[in-house]
Design a protein around this motif. Structure first.
Motif, PDB file in Angstrom:
ATOM      1  N   ILE A   1      12.769  50.997 -25.118  1.00 45.51           N
ATOM      2  CA  ILE A   1      13.948  50.321 -24.557  1.00 45.51           C
ATOM      3  C   ILE A   1      13.542  49.269 -23.522  1.00 45.51           C
ATOM      4  O   ILE A   1      14.257  48.313 -23.301  1.00 45.51           O
ATOM      5  CB  ILE A   1      15.003  51.302 -23.967  1.00 45.51           C
ATOM      6  N   ASP A   2      12.370  49.422 -22.929  1.00 43.08           N
ATOM      7  CA  ASP A   2      11.901  48.437 -21.954  1.00 43.08           C
ATOM      8  C   ASP A   2      11.659  47.073 -22.609  1.00 43.08           C
ATOM      9  O   ASP A   2      11.740  46.041 -21.958  1.00 43.08           O
ATOM     10  CB  ASP A   2      10.607  48.941 -21.297  1.00 43.08           C
TER      11      ASP A   2
ATOM     12  N   LEU B   1      18.395  54.563 -29.543  1.00 43.72           N
ATOM     13  CA  LEU B   1      18.944  55.785 -28.959  1.00 43.72           C
ATOM     14  C   LEU B   1      19.309  56.790 -30.062  1.00 43.72           C
ATOM     15  O   LEU B   1      19.064  57.991 -29.921  1.00 43.72           O
ATOM     16  CB  LEU B   1      20.182  55.458 -28.112  1.00 43.72           C
ATOM     17  N   LEU B   2      19.859  56.289 -31.170  1.00 44.97           N
ATOM     18  CA  LEU B   2      20.238  57.181 -32.280  1.00 44.97           C
ATOM     19  C   LEU B   2      18.991  57.851 -32.850  1.00 44.97           C
ATOM     20  O   LEU B   2      18.990  59.049 -33.113  1.00 44.97           O
ATOM     21  CB  LEU B   2      20.961  56.384 -33.375  1.00 44.97           C
ATOM     22  N   ARG B   3      17.922  57.060 -33.032  1.00 42.42           N
ATOM     23  CA  ARG B   3      16.666  57.637 -33.572  1.00 42.42           C
ATOM     24  C   ARG B   3      16.087  58.660 -32.588  1.00 42.42           C
ATOM     25  O   ARG B   3      15.609  59.722 -32.980  1.00 42.42           O
ATOM     26  CB  ARG B   3      15.646  56.524 -33.853  1.00 42.42           C
TER      27      ARG B   3
ATOM     28  N   VAL C   1      22.867  48.505 -20.522  1.00 38.65           N
ATOM     29  CA  VAL C   1      22.664  49.325 -21.724  1.00 38.65           C
ATOM     30  C   VAL C   1      21.330  50.065 -21.632  1.00 38.65           C
ATOM     31  O   VAL C   1      21.243  51.267 -21.891  1.00 38.65           O
ATOM     32  CB  VAL C   1      22.724  48.460 -23.007  1.00 38.65           C
ATOM     33  N   ARG C   2      20.268  49.339 -21.242  1.00 38.06           N
ATOM     34  CA  ARG C   2      18.952  49.985 -21.125  1.00 38.06           C
ATOM     35  C   ARG C   2      18.964  51.075 -20.061  1.00 38.06           C
ATOM     36  O   ARG C   2      18.435  52.165 -20.266  1.00 38.06           O
ATOM     37  CB  ARG C   2      17.889  48.946 -20.735  1.00 38.06           C
TER      38      ARG C   2
ATOM     39  N   ALA D   1      21.150  45.584 -28.450  1.00 38.31           N
ATOM     40  CA  ALA D   1      21.502  46.086 -29.793  1.00 38.31           C
ATOM     41  C   ALA D   1      20.413  47.026 -30.316  1.00 38.31           C
ATOM     42  O   ALA D   1      20.703  48.075 -30.894  1.00 38.31           O
ATOM     43  CB  ALA D   1      21.707  44.913 -30.743  1.00 38.31           C
ATOM     44  N   GLU D   2      19.152  46.648 -30.102  1.00 40.36           N
ATOM     45  CA  GLU D   2      18.038  47.504 -30.548  1.00 40.36           C
ATOM     46  C   GLU D   2      18.012  48.824 -29.778  1.00 40.36           C
ATOM     47  O   GLU D   2      17.652  49.861 -30.321  1.00 40.36           O
ATOM     48  CB  GLU D   2      16.700  46.775 -30.365  1.00 40.36           C
ATOM     49  N   CYS D   3      18.384  48.759 -28.497  1.00 37.80           N
ATOM     50  CA  CYS D   3      18.423  49.979 -27.682  1.00 37.80           C
ATOM     51  C   CYS D   3      19.450  50.963 -28.220  1.00 37.80           C
ATOM     52  O   CYS D   3      19.201  52.176 -28.261  1.00 37.80           O
ATOM     53  CB  CYS D   3      18.783  49.654 -26.233  1.00 37.80           C
TER      54      CYS D   3
END
Ligand SMILES: [Zn+2]
Length: 253
Positions: free
Chosen positions: A120-121, A132-134, A89-90, A126-128
């Motif tokens: 992202i690192d 990504l949306l932000r 994902v990252r 889920a947070e990534c």
């Protein structure tokens, strides 16, 4: 004639092989936007570990003004971001970021791009996905193509999606008008990109508030999926064609 050797802050976006074990790096630089530079040296070259995708540092460049070519002679890494390579994902989020930078010809903001890669690192998958949306909304806002979410473009009703009266109204993005419409105005053929009230509030917070506050806002799975659909569409429109990362991202993101 300008000096042929110089150093500048750069983030490696991609690395491609050419010739006999040589590579070419696509760099996003702080002062000169996008720049392509050759990275010479075989497997034993120390540059091999230094000039790698999503790493940021000070690049020493040797430029040939006649051939208009650059080569990296040294790279002093200041941000390694090793965790990006540890999750699909990252890696995917970083690849989409690199593709957007490349296809918008370096108009992507230096601080925004590096802030996203730092984020992202050190984030969970889920947070990534949320990050990504932000990031996409900020890129679109920065490019001046983010539609107004505060009012219906047709009837000008303000606060449509805010749910001010306890309502949970959906706003619809119309690709034909490149604007948002309220539920009363949007025709059936204009309802491909619904933006739930919660999702619109999330984007507004992304633009207005501190990152920490925006991250804390709730966003249900349905709203998240709607935003992904909406933002991927706008990002593709921004680059004038489909994004390779989005096409290959099914099942990952
Ligand atoms: Zn309306």
């Amino acid at each position: 004639m300008a000096s042929r050797s110089r150093s500048l802050k750069a983030t490696v976006l991609t690395l491609t092989e050419f010739g006999e074990g040589h590579r070419e790096a696509l760099l996003l630089t702080e002062s000169e936007g996008l720049l392509r530079a050759a990275v010479f040296g075989g497997a034993k070259s120390k540059l091999r570990g230094l000039v790698a995708p999503y790493q940021t540092g000070v690049a020493w460049l040797y430029s040939d003004p006649v051939k208009k070519s650059h080569k990296i002679t040294d790279f002093d890494v200041t941000a390694w971001r090793p965790a990006i390579r540890e999750s699909l994902v990252r890696t995917w989020c970083a690849a989409l970021c690199a593709e957007l930078c490349s296809r918008t010809h370096g108009t992507a903001d230096w601080v925004l791009v590096n802030g996203f890669l730092d984020g992202i690192d050190r984030s969970s998958d889920a947070e990534c996905r949320r990050g990504l949306l932000r990031f996409l909304w900020r890129i679109l806002s920065h490019a001046g193509v983010a539609p107004d979410l505060s009012a219906c473009a047709r009837c000008c009703r303000i606060g449509t999606a805010v749910g001010q009266n306890g309502e949970n109204e959906v706003l619809y993005y119309s690709p034909y008008e490149d604007a948002c419409l309220c539920a009363l105005c949007a025709r059936a053929e204009e309802r491909n990109f619904p933006i739930p009230a919660e999702a619109a509030a999330y984007l507004r917070a992304t633009a207005d508030r501190e990152a920490r506050e925006a991250r804390a806002l709730s966003l249900g799975p349905e709203s998240e999926a709607a935003l992904r659909n909406f933002l991927f569409f706008l990002a593709s429109r921004l680059v004038g064609g489909s994004l390779r990362a989005v096409e290959t991202g099914e099942g990952i993101i």
